[in-house]
Design a protein around this motif. Structure first.
Motif, PDB file in Angstrom:
ATOM      1  N   ASP A  19     -18.282 -23.013 -11.672  1.00  0.00           N
ATOM      2  CA  ASP A  19     -17.507 -23.040 -12.914  1.00  0.00           C
ATOM      3  C   ASP A  19     -17.639 -24.401 -13.588  1.00  0.00           C
ATOM      4  OD1 ASP A  19     -15.808 -22.663 -14.951  1.00  0.00           O
ATOM      5  OD2 ASP A  19     -14.000 -22.403 -13.746  1.00  0.00           O
ATOM      6  N   LEU A  57      -7.091 -22.248 -10.216  1.00  0.00           N
ATOM      7  CA  LEU A  57      -7.943 -22.987 -11.141  1.00  0.00           C
ATOM      8  C   LEU A  57      -7.858 -24.492 -10.923  1.00  0.00           C
ATOM      9  CD1 LEU A  57      -7.189 -20.984 -14.387  1.00  0.00           C
ATOM     10  CD2 LEU A  57      -9.432 -21.213 -13.350  1.00  0.00           C
ATOM     11  N   VAL A  66     -12.496 -17.107 -11.030  1.00  0.00           N
ATOM     12  CA  VAL A  66     -12.174 -18.153 -11.990  1.00  0.00           C
ATOM     13  C   VAL A  66     -13.230 -18.336 -13.061  1.00  0.00           C
ATOM     14  CG1 VAL A  66     -10.678 -19.432 -10.459  1.00  0.00           C
ATOM     15  CG2 VAL A  66     -13.130 -19.909 -10.460  1.00  0.00           C
ATOM     16  N   ARG A  67     -14.353 -17.607 -12.951  1.00  0.00           N
ATOM     17  CA  ARG A  67     -15.346 -17.741 -14.027  1.00  0.00           C
ATOM     18  C   ARG A  67     -14.784 -17.156 -15.328  1.00  0.00           C
ATOM     19  NH1 ARG A  67     -20.187 -15.264 -10.712  1.00  0.00           N
ATOM     20  NH2 ARG A  67     -18.405 -13.943 -10.267  1.00  0.00           N
ATOM     21  N   LEU A  68     -15.270 -17.666 -16.426  1.00  0.00           N
ATOM     22  CA  LEU A  68     -14.594 -17.370 -17.699  1.00  0.00           C
ATOM     23  C   LEU A  68     -14.745 -15.930 -18.141  1.00  0.00           C
ATOM     24  CD1 LEU A  68     -15.101 -20.519 -19.886  1.00  0.00           C
ATOM     25  CD2 LEU A  68     -13.009 -19.632 -18.931  1.00  0.00           C
ATOM     26  N   PHE A  96     -16.004 -25.420 -15.942  1.00  0.00           N
ATOM     27  CA  PHE A  96     -14.712 -25.896 -16.385  1.00  0.00           C
ATOM     28  C   PHE A  96     -13.764 -26.209 -15.231  1.00  0.00           C
ATOM     29  CE2 PHE A  96     -16.452 -23.380 -19.816  1.00  0.00           C
ATOM     30  CZ  PHE A  96     -16.324 -24.244 -20.885  1.00  0.00           C
ATOM     31  N   THR A 143     -14.934 -26.021  -7.917  1.00  0.00           N
ATOM     32  CA  THR A 143     -15.655 -24.759  -7.795  1.00  0.00           C
ATOM     33  C   THR A 143     -17.033 -24.966  -8.415  1.00  0.00           C
ATOM     34  OG1 THR A 143     -13.520 -23.846  -8.398  1.00  0.00           O
ATOM     35  CG2 THR A 143     -15.320 -22.284  -8.082  1.00  0.00           C
TER      36      THR A 143
END
Lengths: 218, 212
Positions: free
Chosen positions: A211, A151, B11-13, A213, A208
Motif C-alpha cells: 500500500d 490502517l 487495506v488497498r484502496l 498510502f 504494509t
C-alpha cells in the motif's frame, strides 16, 4: 437517522500535507457555500511546513454549548454538536472565545455562528464527511475503529485533552504515536505548547508493503 | 447486507470492502444509533438530581430539548379543543344577537332643500356614534356612506369636485360614486347607507356593510 454509531472521525496531523483539499471541499458544500468550516492551521509557519486540519471535535460536554447564553448550540443524540440554531443565535461570540479548539466562527454579516457539524447531511445517511472523502493522505479519516487500527498500526487514537484544569473528551479521535502514548492516553495541550520538537528519524519503509498510502514510522 | 465491519479489511484502496470509505454506502448497513435519551453529564460530574434546575430547562442534547411530556401534550390538546368549542358557541351567540337586533329604525336625515347640489352633511346612523356623510351629487342623486375610514377609522372628507372621499390620516381615497377604495392603505369599501327620498325629505333606511 443520525451518524452511525460504529463510524468515527480520526484526525492524524502527522499525515497532513497542507494541500487544502479539505478546505476546498468544505467550501463547496451547499449548506454554507463559500465558507469553509474546516480550518487548516500552520503549526509554526516560520520554521515548518507542518499543517493540521482543525475540525469540530464534538466534545462529550461541549464548552461552546455550556457558555451559550441563547441556548442555541445543541447536540444530537448521536453526539454531533450542531451549528447554532438560526432562530436562537444572537452572534455574541461566547462560543468563539470558549471553545478550546478554536472551532466556532461568528459570521457578522448574517449574525450567526457556524461551525463544523461533521457534514451532518452526509454522515446522518451513512456517508463520509466531505473533507474525509477528499483528503488524499487520509489525515482526515472517517470509518470504524477496526479499520483505523488496521490502517495505522503504529498510532493509537486519543480522545482526551487536558487544557489546564479542564479535561475534555471528544467524539473525534486524534491519532498519536503508539510508542509515546501513556497508558491512560491524553493530550496535555497546555504543556505541549511549550514543547520543542525533538530530533526524529523517519523510517520510510511502510507498514504494509503493498500500500503506497500505508503508515510510516516516526 | 454488508460484511461485518469488524472483519479484517483489505487495506488497498480499490477493494470492494472499502466502498464505505468512498462515501457510497447506505446507512442501513451500519449499526443503529446511540440511545437518543442519553443524558448530558455536567462538567462537575455530579448526577442530574444535584444539578441546578436550569440544566433541566436548557439541556444541551437535542432529544431532551425537543422532549414533550405526555401530560403537557394532553394539556395542550384539551385546552385547544376547548378553545375551539367555545369559539363555536361564541359565533352562534353573535349570530343570534344580530338576528334579534333586526333592522335599524328608519330615521330622517335632512330635507332635500337643505343640502345644495355638490354639498354634504354629516349625520349619525344607526347609532349615535356611527358617523355618516351624505353627499348630494345631482338634483335627484343623494349618496351616503359611513364616515369611518376602513383603514384606521379616521373621518373621511368628501372632495366632490374630484369625485373622491379622502382620508387625511394616511392619504386614503375612496370612489365617491361607489365607496370603494381607490388609493392608499384602505382595502375595504366604506359601509353604504341606503337612503330614501319621500316628499322632499331624506331618510336613512339601512346600512349595507360590504367586504369587497
Amino acid at each position: 437517522m443520525g451518524k452511525p454509531d460504529s463510524l468515527h472521525f480520526f484526525v492524524d496531523p502527522n499525515r497532513c500535507i497542507g494541500c487544502q483539499a479539505c478546505v476546498q471541499a468544505c467550501t463547496e458544500c451547499d449548506t454554507h457555500r463559500g465558507d469553509s468550516m474546516i480550518h487548516l492551521e500552520f503549526i509554526d509557519r516560520a520554521t515548518s511546513v507542518q499543517t493540521v486540519p482543525v475540525i469540530c471535535m464534538h466534545c462529550d460536554q461541549p464548552t461552546c454549548a455550556e457558555v451559550c447564553p441563547a441556548d442555541a448550540i445543541k447536540r444530537t443524540g448521536d453526539g454531533v454538536v450542531q451549528s447554532a440554531r438560526k432562530a436562537r443565535c444572537i452572534a455574541c461570540g461566547n462560543c468563539v472565545l470558549a471553545c478550546p479548539f478554536g472551532v466556532p466562527e461568528v459570521y457578522e454579516d448574517r449574525q450567526i455562528m457556524m461551525k463544523c457539524d461533521m457534514c451532518y447531511d452526509r454522515t446522518s445517511v451513512g456517508k463520509k464527511p466531505m473533507c474525509a472523502t477528499v483528503c488524499p493522505s487520509q489525515a482526515l479519516f472517517f470509518g470504524t475503529r477496526e479499520q483505523v487500527e488496521q490502517l495505522r498500526p503504529m498510532s493509537m487514537p486519543v480522545n482526551r485533552f487536558h487544557f489546564g484544569r479542564q479535561t475534555i473528551s471528544t467524539r473525534v479521535w486524534m491519532m498519536m504515536p503508539a510508542r509515546v502514548a501513556p497508558p491512560q492516553p491524553y493530550v496535555d495541550v497546555t504543556a505541549a505548547m511549550d514543547e520543542r520538537p525533538r530530533a526524529r528519524t523517519l523510517a520510510l519503509t511502510p507498514a504494509t508493503p503493498d500500500d503506497p498510502f500505508a503508515e510510516v514510522g516516526v | 447486507m454488508a460484511e461485518d465491519p469488524r472483519q479484517p479489511l483489505d487495506v488497498r484502496l480499490e477493494t470492494p470492502a472499502r466502498e464505505g470509505l468512498a462515501g457510497t454506502t447506505s446507512a442501513s448497513v451500519y449499526q443503529r444509533l446511540d440511545d437518543p435519551e442519553q443524558i448530558t453529564i455536567a462538567p462537575d460530574g455530579r448526577p442530574a438530581d444535584l444539578q441546578p434546575a436550569w440544566r433541566r430547562d436548557f439541556p444541551i442534547d437535542w432529544p431532551q430539548d425537543h422532549y414533550v411530556e405526555r401530560r403537557d401534550f394532553m394539556k395542550f390538546i384539551v385546552l385547544t379543543s376547548l378553545a375551539f368549542a367555545a369559539g363555536q358557541f361564541w359565533i352562534a351567540a353573535q349570530n343570534w344577537l344580530r338576528r334579534r337586533r333586526g333592522q335599524p329604525e328608519i330615521r330622517r336625515v335632512a330635507s332635500l332643500d337643505a343640502v345644495p347640489v355638490g354639498g354634504a352633511v354629516t349625520f349619525a346612523y344607526p347609532q349615535e356614534h356611527d358617523g355618516c356623510i351624505l353627499v348630494r351629487m345631482a338634483e335627484n342623486e343623494v349618496l351616503a356612506y359611513g364616515q369611518k375610514c376602513t383603514h384606521l377609522s379616521c373621518a373621511v372628507q368628501p372632495l366632490i369636485a374630484e369625485g373622491v372621499l379622502r382620508c387625511p390620516c394616511h392619504e386614503g381615497f375612496f370612489d365617491l360614486a361607489s365607496g370603494r377604495p381607490i388609493a392608499g392603505p384602505p382595502r375595504r369599501p366604506l359601509p353604504r347607507v341606503r337612503l330614501d327620498v319621500r316628499n322632499g325629505e331624506i331618510y336613512a333606511i339601512a346600512v349595507e356593510d360590504r367586504t369587497s
